[in-house]
Scaffold this active site. Structure first.
Site, PDB file in Angstrom:
ATOM      1  N   LYS A 130      -1.699   8.694  19.249  1.00 31.65           N
ATOM      2  CA  LYS A 130      -0.671   7.934  19.027  1.00 31.65           C
ATOM      3  C   LYS A 130       0.482   7.602  19.989  1.00 31.65           C
ATOM      4  O   LYS A 130       1.288   6.547  19.949  1.00 31.65           O
ATOM      5  CB  LYS A 130       0.029   8.721  17.546  1.00 31.65           C
ATOM      6  CG  LYS A 130      -0.770   8.722  16.196  1.00 31.65           C
ATOM      7  CD  LYS A 130      -0.343   8.702  15.197  1.00 31.65           C
ATOM      8  CE  LYS A 130      -1.111   8.630  13.985  1.00 31.65           C
ATOM      9  NZ  LYS A 130      -0.648   8.658  12.501  1.00 31.65           N
ATOM     10  N   LYS A 177     -12.154   6.527  13.118  1.00 32.42           N
ATOM     11  CA  LYS A 177     -11.793   6.668  11.798  1.00 32.42           C
ATOM     12  C   LYS A 177     -11.174   5.442  11.073  1.00 32.42           C
ATOM     13  O   LYS A 177     -10.442   4.716  11.627  1.00 32.42           O
ATOM     14  CB  LYS A 177     -11.075   7.904  11.369  1.00 32.42           C
ATOM     15  CG  LYS A 177      -9.561   7.784  11.486  1.00 32.42           C
ATOM     16  CD  LYS A 177      -8.921   8.954  11.146  1.00 32.42           C
ATOM     17  CE  LYS A 177      -7.160   8.833  11.342  1.00 32.42           C
ATOM     18  NZ  LYS A 177      -6.644   8.977   9.831  1.00 32.42           N
ATOM     19  N   LYS A 204      -4.609   3.565   8.722  1.00 27.15           N
ATOM     20  CA  LYS A 204      -3.675   2.652   8.101  1.00 27.15           C
ATOM     21  C   LYS A 204      -3.115   1.622   9.299  1.00 27.15           C
ATOM     22  O   LYS A 204      -2.400   0.744   9.134  1.00 27.15           O
ATOM     23  CB  LYS A 204      -2.363   3.480   7.871  1.00 27.15           C
ATOM     24  CG  LYS A 204      -2.472   4.295   6.479  1.00 27.15           C
ATOM     25  CD  LYS A 204      -1.298   5.081   6.660  1.00 27.15           C
ATOM     26  CE  LYS A 204      -1.220   5.747   5.056  1.00 27.15           C
ATOM     27  NZ  LYS A 204      -0.059   6.823   5.436  1.00 27.15           N
TER      28      LYS A 204
HETATM   29  P1  ATP Z   1      -3.756   6.840   9.464  1.00 26.25           P
HETATM   30  O1  ATP Z   1      -4.440   7.605  10.386  1.00 26.25           O
HETATM   31  O2  ATP Z   1      -4.720   6.107   8.369  1.00 26.25           O
HETATM   32  O3  ATP Z   1      -2.852   5.664  10.130  1.00 26.25           O
HETATM   33  P2  ATP Z   1      -2.367   8.935   8.655  1.00 26.25           P
HETATM   34  O4  ATP Z   1      -3.504  10.047   8.836  1.00 26.25           O
HETATM   35  O5  ATP Z   1      -1.249   9.129   9.659  1.00 26.25           O
HETATM   36  O6  ATP Z   1      -3.214   7.714   8.725  1.00 26.25           O
HETATM   37  P3  ATP Z   1      -1.462   9.879   6.005  1.00 26.25           P
HETATM   38  O7  ATP Z   1      -0.857   8.925   5.188  1.00 26.25           O
HETATM   39  O8  ATP Z   1      -0.453  10.762   6.585  1.00 26.25           O
HETATM   40  O9  ATP Z   1      -2.077   9.003   7.294  1.00 26.25           O
HETATM   41  O10 ATP Z   1      -2.783  10.551   5.884  1.00 26.25           O
HETATM   42  C1  ATP Z   1      -2.995  11.053   4.241  1.00 26.25           C
HETATM   43  C2  ATP Z   1      -4.109  11.818   4.279  1.00 26.25           C
HETATM   44  O11 ATP Z   1      -5.329  10.973   4.663  1.00 26.25           O
HETATM   45  C3  ATP Z   1      -4.337  12.769   5.155  1.00 26.25           C
HETATM   46  O12 ATP Z   1      -4.638  14.174   4.621  1.00 26.25           O
HETATM   47  C4  ATP Z   1      -5.335  12.361   6.205  1.00 26.25           C
HETATM   48  O13 ATP Z   1      -6.113  13.644   6.738  1.00 26.25           O
HETATM   49  C5  ATP Z   1      -6.436  11.596   5.436  1.00 26.25           C
HETATM   50  N1  ATP Z   1      -6.942  10.570   5.939  1.00 26.25           N
HETATM   51  C6  ATP Z   1      -6.621   9.660   7.032  1.00 26.25           C
HETATM   52  N2  ATP Z   1      -7.433   9.016   7.293  1.00 26.25           N
HETATM   53  C7  ATP Z   1      -8.727   9.282   6.949  1.00 26.25           C
HETATM   54  C8  ATP Z   1     -10.014   8.942   6.909  1.00 26.25           C
HETATM   55  N3  ATP Z   1     -10.376   7.814   7.614  1.00 26.25           N
HETATM   56  N4  ATP Z   1     -11.143   9.649   6.193  1.00 26.25           N
HETATM   57  C9  ATP Z   1     -10.546  10.704   5.401  1.00 26.25           C
HETATM   58  N5  ATP Z   1      -9.119  11.076   5.255  1.00 26.25           N
HETATM   59  C10 ATP Z   1      -8.226  10.479   5.950  1.00 26.25           C
END
Ligand code: ATP
Ligand code: LTN
Length: 328
Positions: free
Chosen positions: A112, A194, A197
């Site tokens: 990030k 992965k 968002k």
């Molecule tokens: P992103 O990486 O998608 O921008 P983030 O991980 O910062 O988002 P959060 O909203 O904080 O997003 O994540 C919420 C939950 O979703 C966390 O438990 C994270 O591990 C899970 N998560 C995020 N992306 C994935 C994915 N591609 N597959 C499975 N779980 C996921």
């Protein structure tokens, strides 16, 4: 007494099926078995620049999504992180026992922060300490998250163990709950990444609020691989990912799925997958409209009041153990 769960998501961007299949789904499934706390982590969100009006709106929208996904406010405690200031206070304490070296090893900071240490925010660097504070304040036993959070959970455990050893036991050492299937849903456009968002390519992710046509279009455009058979083969991540989503959306077993698609092509898989995702999402998308802002605010206020009692008790114990006391 029930064991405790804590988890949270950031009110940034839009939730995608990776967030749902990796995390939210398990929050819902586990909520009655545990005493559950589900937080909207807005203080984590500001570690990257956010537009204030959008952040405010997304905070309430995320509460709506938690409820529509099936989190029952009569069963679980739902609240906004900044409503319980103990999170920031404990993060400060933990930042005094965390080590630069262990934070330097966190891969999310490297991703990030885009490798630019000079310009990366300090909050982005110390982000995992705030996450440890979130978890440890509630004497949490289990933290259901996706695979990308595994390393952060290990840091939370290390900080809890270090504090307990040096000052006396104040924290439960939490275990991660990372589901065996669905913990790492991949980008539809690049299976080396992965689903995220923050992916700049909107075709990479299926968002929970996407229209049926959009879902079908994104799945149609998903990258595949050079093989032709439709089988669960980890060495072919793109097809494996589509099949994993299909498996989780339909509840059909891997074997059933392979038999079903025998002799059929990728086009066929994509059409059926799109139908399955649209069908799965329909009740959720209907429910999202059910919750008005006043109702959400009421739930969040009640949630914060309940959370604060537990958080304060932990923080008081921590301060006492460390000799941090104010004037009496
Ligand atoms: P992103 O990486 O998608 O921008 P983030 O991980 O910062 O988002 P959060 O909203 O904080 O997003 O994540 C919420 C939950 O979703 C966390 O438990 C994270 O591990 C899970 N998560 C995020 N992306 C994935 C994915 N591609 N597959 C499975 N779980 C996921
Ligand atoms: N870091 C997580 C969000 C998060 C979290 C938490 C998850 C913040 N605090 C506590 C579980 C428990 C993320 O980026 N997905």
């Amino acid at each position: 007494m029930k064991r405790r769960i804590f988890s949270g998501a950031q009110p940034t961007g839009s939730l995608h099926i990776g967030n749902y299949l990796g995390a939210l789904r398990n929050w819902v499934d586990l909520q009655s078995e545990y005493e559950s706390f589900y937080c909207i982590v807005n203080l984590h969100a500001i570690t990257l620049p956010q537009d204030p009006a959008t952040l405010r709106q997304k905070t309430l929208d995320l509460a709506r999504i938690y409820l529509a996904a099936g989190i029952d406010p009569e069963v679980s405690t739902i609240f906004i992180q900044s409503d319980v200031s103990e999170h920031a206070e404990l993060a400060w304490v933990l930042s005094s026992i965390a080590r630069m070296g262990e934070l330097e090893r966190m891969t999310q900071f490297k991703d990030k922060g885009k490798g630019n240490r000079e310009r990366a925010g300090v909050g982005l660097f110390t982000y995992p300490i705030l996450m440890a504070a979130d978890i440890l304040l509630y004497q949490t036993h289990l933290v259901p998250v996706g695979k990308d959070q595994k390393q952060h959970l290990e840091l939370s455990r290390d900080l809890a163990e270090r504090f307990n050893r040096d000052y006396g036991t104040a924290f439960v050492v939490p275990d991660p709950f990372i589901p065996p299937v669905g913990a790492n849903i991949l980008s539809l456009q690049d299976p080396a990444k992965k689903m995220s968002k923050s992916d700049e390519n909107p075709n990479a992710s299926i968002f929970l609020l996407d229209e049926p046509d959009t879902i079908a279009k994104k799945i149609k455009r998903a990258v595949t691989d050079s093989g032709t058979t439709i089988v669960f083969d980890e060495s072919r991540p793109a097809i494996h990912n589509l099949l994993t989503i299909y498996h989780l959306m339909t509840g059909k077993s891997a074997n059933e799925i392979e038999v079903h698609f025998q002799g059929k092509g990728y086009g066929h898989l994509k059409t059926e997958l799109a139908e399955a995702v649209v069908e799965f999402m329909k009740p959720f998308q209907e429910r999202v409209k059910d919750f008005d802002d006043a109702h959400l605010n009421e739930i969040l206020k009640k949630g914060a009041a309940k959370a604060r009692i537990i958080a304060r008790a932990t923080l008081d114990d921590v301060y006492t153990k460390m000799g941090v006391v104010g004037a009496t």
